[in-house]
Design a protein around this motif. Structure first.
Motif, PDB file in Angstrom:
ATOM      1  N   PHE A 128      52.118 -27.812  41.844  1.00 16.23           N
ATOM      2  CA  PHE A 128      52.635 -26.510  41.435  1.00 16.23           C
ATOM      3  C   PHE A 128      52.278 -26.194  39.981  1.00 16.23           C
ATOM      4  O   PHE A 128      51.913 -25.055  39.661  1.00 16.23           O
ATOM      5  N   LYS A 129      52.368 -27.178  39.101  1.00 17.94           N
ATOM      6  CA  LYS A 129      52.074 -26.940  37.692  1.00 17.94           C
ATOM      7  C   LYS A 129      50.587 -26.708  37.450  1.00 17.94           C
ATOM      8  O   LYS A 129      50.207 -25.819  36.665  1.00 17.94           O
ATOM      9  N   GLU A 163      48.086 -20.177  37.024  1.00 15.60           N
ATOM     10  CA  GLU A 163      47.718 -18.825  37.423  1.00 15.60           C
ATOM     11  C   GLU A 163      48.756 -17.807  36.945  1.00 15.60           C
ATOM     12  O   GLU A 163      48.408 -16.693  36.553  1.00 15.60           O
ATOM     13  N   ARG A 164      50.011 -18.206  36.994  1.00 20.51           N
ATOM     14  CA  ARG A 164      51.072 -17.325  36.513  1.00 20.51           C
ATOM     15  C   ARG A 164      50.928 -17.045  35.026  1.00 20.51           C
ATOM     16  O   ARG A 164      51.111 -15.903  34.574  1.00 20.51           O
ATOM     17  N   ASN A 215      49.495 -13.429  30.361  1.00 25.18           N
ATOM     18  CA  ASN A 215      48.632 -13.109  29.220  1.00 25.18           C
ATOM     19  C   ASN A 215      47.876 -11.809  29.436  1.00 25.18           C
ATOM     20  O   ASN A 215      47.687 -11.024  28.492  1.00 25.18           O
ATOM     21  N   ARG A 216      47.452 -11.570  30.659  1.00 30.29           N
ATOM     22  CA  ARG A 216      46.775 -10.319  30.980  1.00 30.29           C
ATOM     23  C   ARG A 216      47.717  -9.135  30.830  1.00 30.29           C
ATOM     24  O   ARG A 216      47.331  -8.073  30.304  1.00 30.29           O
ATOM     25  N   LYS A 235      58.005 -15.515  45.935  1.00 32.83           N
ATOM     26  CA  LYS A 235      57.727 -16.889  46.356  1.00 32.83           C
ATOM     27  C   LYS A 235      57.580 -17.821  45.161  1.00 32.83           C
ATOM     28  O   LYS A 235      58.077 -18.954  45.173  1.00 32.83           O
ATOM     29  N   TYR A 236      56.902 -17.344  44.138  1.00 38.03           N
ATOM     30  CA  TYR A 236      56.743 -18.177  42.940  1.00 38.03           C
ATOM     31  C   TYR A 236      58.093 -18.433  42.269  1.00 38.03           C
ATOM     32  O   TYR A 236      58.380 -19.547  41.837  1.00 38.03           O
ATOM     33  N   ASN A 237      58.933 -17.412  42.176  1.00 37.80           N
ATOM     34  CA  ASN A 237      60.220 -17.577  41.515  1.00 37.80           C
ATOM     35  C   ASN A 237      61.108 -18.585  42.247  1.00 37.80           C
ATOM     36  O   ASN A 237      61.784 -19.406  41.619  1.00 37.80           O
TER      37      ASN A 237
END
Length: 355
Positions: free
Chosen positions: A113-114, A120-121, A126-127, A149-151
């Motif tokens: 995950f890291k 990617e997160r 940054n973008r 899903k990420y959260n």
């Protein structure tokens, strides 16, 4: 009554406001579950229009004992899994919620995950920071805000650098979280200001999660303004005396509160009297009151002499030594001697023609 979208008139829902003193009453378990249980209890009284929690920064960086024990057990289990001494009970135990990849141990899942999803997160963040205006808002709505899903995966796999995610979990449950200054009674003053603001908005019920006796005056003002008050705490003492309903905090967190526990005390007072088989009040309940009344009757008999009439003039025991004015005697009684309703006595005297 208000008219719904279907054109049907329905009773207007009562408005409920929740105020949470996190410095005095922090959750003893997972914050999200505690906040949802609190809102579920508040919904028995009406619609929750506002829910806010106040605390200083120490409440958000402090690690409770149950969090430390949970992390200690998880770390010990990860070491045993890595050595091969313990195997997961199910093959689908360690599955990535973002991409669905299966891992052998919890440490492998965290590493995956890291290295992939968290990186990617960070690139997307940054973008987003490099954009401005509407472009930044559209990019945030498309790639950042909607990535549930990420959260969910990050909540279970990543350990917060500070605290245990108290503020984020309460916000996820729909609670507005406010961090006050590091000053004595700062959270109490913020809660009192919010309480005054809520009272001016025309709400019907006020939920206060605290055991701080400093809120007693505000609860008295709320009751004087015909505002229903509910106190959630550990002790039914200072605040419980001034509230319409008192609810134990442990019962709220464990989901043990039902509608029968949410009856206002004004309704419970009628249940305190014992009734006989015919549904009538027993005379034993009023023995003490009868004794008090009998004592008062003796005092009245000693003070008041039975009135007599002489030539159409009514003489009172309290009129001795007073000056007579023409055909009537002024009867002067102070507030300490108002043993009955004087208005009714004057009306009866006028009807009989006696002054």
């Amino acid at each position: 009554m208000f008219k719904t979208k279907q054109g049907v008139y329905a009773p207007k829902k009562k408005k409920v406001v929740i105020l949470w003193d996190l410095d005095n009453k922090p959750p003893r378990g997972p914050p999200y579950e505690a906040a949802m249980a609190l809102k579920q209890v508040a919904q028995h009284f009406g619609e929750v229009v506002d829910a806010s929690a106040y605390a200083n920064r120490h409440a958000f960086i402090h690690l409770p004992q149950w969090v430390m024990e949970q992390r200690r057990e998880r770390k010990h289990l990860d070491i045993l899994e890595r050595k091969g001494l313990v195997k997961p009970p199910d093959t689908d135990t360690y599955v990535c919620n973002v991409c669905g990849r299966k891992c052998k141990t919890n440490l492998d899942l965290k590493k995956h995950f890291k290295q992939l999803h968290e990186r990617e997160r960070q690139k997307k963040l940054n973008r987003m920071r490099s954009l401005k205006g509407k472009k930044r808002q559209r990019f945030k709505e498309r790639f950042i805000a909607g990535n549930h899903k990420y959260n969910e995966a990050a909540r279970s796999l990543l350990t917060p650098k500070v605290g245990y995610g108290l503020a984020s979990e309460l916000r996820r449950a729909g609670i507005f979280v406010k961090t006050v200054e590091d000053k004595p009674q700062a959270a109490d003053w913020a809660l009192k200001r919010q309480m005054q603001h809520s009272m001016s908005r025309g709400i019907d019920w006020l939920f206060l999660v605290s055991d701080d006796s400093d809120f007693s005056e505000m609860l008295r003002k709320a009751r004087d303004a015909n505002l229903g008050t509910v106190v959630v705490g550990d002790w039914d003492r200072a605040l419980g005396r001034h509230a319409d309903v008192w609810v134990p905090w442990t019962g709220v967190e464990n989901g043990e509160i039902s509608e029968k526990n949410l009856v206002p005390r004004s309704r419970r007072s009628s249940e305190l009297f014992d009734t006989d088989d015919n549904g009538l009040f027993s005379a034993g309940d009023f023995d003490q009151d009868l004794e008090i009344d009998s004592r008062l009757d003796k005092v009245v008999d000693e003070l008041v002499v039975s009135s007599s009439e002489f030539n159409g003039v009514r003489i009172s025991a309290f009129s001795e030594g007073e000056e007579e004015n023409d055909d009537w005697i002024a009867e002067e009684t102070g507030e300490d001697y108002m043993l009955g309703d004087t208005d009714d006595d004057e009306d009866s005297e006028d009807e009989d023609g006696i002054f």
